[in-house]
Design a protein around this motif. Sequence first.
Motif, short mmCIF file in Angstrom:
data_model
loop_
_atom_site.label_atom_id
_atom_site.label_comp_id
_atom_site.label_asym_id
_atom_site.label_seq_id
_atom_site.Cartn_x
_atom_site.Cartn_y
_atom_site.Cartn_z
N THR A 72 0.87 -1.19 0.00
CA THR A 72 0.00 0.00 0.00
C THR A 72 0.90 1.22 0.00
OG1 THR A 72 -1.30 1.41 1.44
CG2 THR A 72 -0.30 -0.49 2.46
N PRO A 73 0.48 2.29 -0.67
CA PRO A 73 1.33 3.49 -0.71
C PRO A 73 1.41 4.18 0.65
CG PRO A 73 -0.72 3.85 -1.93
CD PRO A 73 -0.71 2.42 -1.52
N VAL A 74 0.48 3.91 1.54
CA VAL A 74 0.52 4.58 2.84
C VAL A 74 0.91 3.57 3.93
CG1 VAL A 74 -0.94 6.56 2.34
CG2 VAL A 74 -2.00 4.41 2.91
N ILE A 75 1.94 2.82 3.58
CA ILE A 75 2.35 1.71 4.45
C ILE A 75 2.69 2.17 5.87
CG2 ILE A 75 4.79 1.78 3.73
CD1 ILE A 75 2.88 -1.42 4.24
N MET A 76 3.34 3.33 6.02
CA MET A 76 3.74 3.77 7.36
C MET A 76 2.51 3.96 8.25
SD MET A 76 6.96 3.84 7.63
CE MET A 76 7.69 5.00 8.77
N LEU A 77 1.46 4.54 7.69
CA LEU A 77 0.25 4.75 8.48
C LEU A 77 -0.43 3.42 8.79
CD1 LEU A 77 -1.31 7.84 6.63
CD2 LEU A 77 0.44 7.80 8.39
N ALA A 78 -0.44 2.52 7.80
CA ALA A 78 -1.08 1.21 8.00
C ALA A 78 -0.36 0.43 9.11
CB ALA A 78 -1.05 0.42 6.69
N LEU A 79 0.96 0.54 9.16
CA LEU A 79 1.72 -0.18 10.19
C LEU A 79 1.45 0.41 11.58
CD1 LEU A 79 5.08 -0.61 8.24
CD2 LEU A 79 3.44 -2.43 8.82
N GLY A 80 1.33 1.73 11.64
CA GLY A 80 1.00 2.37 12.92
C GLY A 80 -0.37 1.91 13.42
N LEU A 81 -1.33 1.86 12.49
CA LEU A 81 -2.67 1.40 12.86
C LEU A 81 -2.62 -0.02 13.41
CD1 LEU A 81 -4.86 2.64 9.87
CD2 LEU A 81 -5.21 3.21 12.28
N ALA A 82 -1.80 -0.86 12.76
CA ALA A 82 -1.71 -2.26 13.18
C ALA A 82 -1.08 -2.39 14.56
CB ALA A 82 -0.90 -3.05 12.15
N ALA A 83 -0.01 -1.63 14.81
CA ALA A 83 0.66 -1.72 16.11
C ALA A 83 -0.28 -1.23 17.21
CB ALA A 83 1.94 -0.90 16.10
N ARG A 84 -0.98 -0.14 16.93
CA ARG A 84 -1.93 0.38 17.94
C ARG A 84 -3.02 -0.65 18.21
NH1 ARG A 84 -6.87 2.62 17.53
NH2 ARG A 84 -7.53 4.00 19.22
N GLU A 85 -3.55 -1.23 17.13
CA GLU A 85 -4.64 -2.20 17.29
C GLU A 85 -4.19 -3.41 18.13
OE1 GLU A 85 -6.57 -3.26 13.55
OE2 GLU A 85 -6.94 -5.26 14.34
N ALA A 86 -2.98 -3.91 17.85
CA ALA A 86 -2.48 -5.08 18.59
C ALA A 86 -2.31 -4.75 20.07
CB ALA A 86 -1.16 -5.54 17.98
N ILE A 87 -1.84 -3.55 20.36
CA ILE A 87 -1.63 -3.14 21.76
C ILE A 87 -2.98 -3.02 22.48
CG2 ILE A 87 -0.90 -1.18 23.21
CD1 ILE A 87 1.46 -0.84 21.20
N VAL A 88 -3.92 -2.35 21.82
CA VAL A 88 -5.24 -2.15 22.44
C VAL A 88 -5.92 -3.51 22.66
CG1 VAL A 88 -7.54 -1.19 22.03
CG2 VAL A 88 -5.52 0.19 21.54
N GLN A 89 -5.83 -4.36 21.63
CA GLN A 89 -6.51 -5.67 21.70
C GLN A 89 -5.94 -6.56 22.81
OE1 GLN A 89 -6.43 -7.68 17.82
NE2 GLN A 89 -6.33 -9.61 18.93
N THR A 90 -4.62 -6.54 22.99
CA THR A 90 -4.02 -7.48 23.95
C THR A 90 -3.93 -6.90 25.37
OG1 THR A 90 -1.82 -6.74 23.30
CG2 THR A 90 -2.63 -8.76 22.27
N THR A 91 -4.05 -5.58 25.53
CA THR A 91 -3.88 -5.00 26.87
C THR A 91 -5.12 -4.28 27.39
OG1 THR A 91 -3.14 -2.84 26.06
CG2 THR A 91 -1.44 -4.51 26.41
N GLY A 92 -6.00 -3.87 26.48
CA GLY A 92 -7.17 -3.08 26.90
C GLY A 92 -6.81 -1.63 27.18
N LEU A 93 -5.54 -1.24 26.95
CA LEU A 93 -5.14 0.16 27.17
C LEU A 93 -5.68 1.03 26.04
CD1 LEU A 93 -1.39 -0.40 28.18
CD2 LEU A 93 -3.22 0.34 29.71
N THR A 94 -5.72 2.32 26.30
CA THR A 94 -6.10 3.28 25.27
C THR A 94 -4.80 3.81 24.65
OG1 THR A 94 -8.01 3.90 26.57
CG2 THR A 94 -7.31 5.47 24.89
N ALA A 95 -4.73 3.85 23.34
CA ALA A 95 -3.48 4.29 22.70
C ALA A 95 -3.77 5.30 21.59
CB ALA A 95 -2.73 3.09 22.15
N ASP A 96 -2.83 6.20 21.40
CA ASP A 96 -2.96 7.26 20.40
C ASP A 96 -1.89 7.03 19.32
OD1 ASP A 96 -3.70 9.66 19.22
OD2 ASP A 96 -2.80 10.94 20.75
#
Length: 243
Positions: free
Chosen positions: A80-104
């Motif tokens: 995807t041309p916006v790979i950097m943003l897609a990777l950030g979304l994925a890292a945030r999602e994994a953190i939120v999903q596994t910890t229940g924390l809120t992340a920005d």
Amino acid sequence: MQRTAPHFDLASVRDRLAGRRVDWFECVGSTMIEARNPLLPGRIVVADEQTAGIGRHGRNWYSAPGEGLYVSIVLAAGATPVIMLALGLAAREAIVQTTGLTADLRWPNDVLINSRKCAGILAQLEGGAIIAGIGINISQPGFPDGFETQPTSLRLEGASVSRENLLVALVEAVDRSTALGTAEILERFSSASSYASGRRVRAESEGRTIEGFTCGLNTSGFLLVREDYGKEHTILAGGVRPA
Ligand code: BTN
């Protein structure tokens, strides 16, 4: 005394990521270098410790043994041309999903918890593929002096998660987010990030530091910042800091 590397259940990770090549190392210079050979799309390289962890903008990535997730994932170039943003979304999602924390998310892809950075991402083009490097601070009890701003870890934020569970969630989230279209990635990033719009920031533009309010992303995923007297800048590189 010699340190015993904390156990990493590679068999369970391989089981849950069936069909993927997952390579685990006790100690490497950087997983970014290790991932080059062999350079196979889909390959996942994880290390317990990095002695020369690479950050963005020529910085080092603090990679103390056993305390973080240090991983490089090889992606087919042009995912995807916006790979950097897609990777950030994925890292945030994994953190939120596994910890229940809120992340920005701070553009382009720093993951913040309570305004402190807990994960960083870089992407390198290599021989027709993209190597996505993701570092997540998991169990650091604190960080040495010398950071421009003190980072945080999931443990410091009150969460406990195994590297194995976080890795599996991350790889699955990367697969999902890199399969999205550009418009969807931009929309999801804009809703997940408090920095996308209305934040007062400093950034580098046209060779100088500018200050103003963020006012969205353009269609290529670059951040727009409007100075007080109205000039709008497209931030092409370097990230932003709160002003
Ligand atoms: C940043 O500066 O925000 C990006 C940090 C990226 C760190 C990760 S850890 C795994 C991979 N290997 C490295 O040497 N760097 C990336």
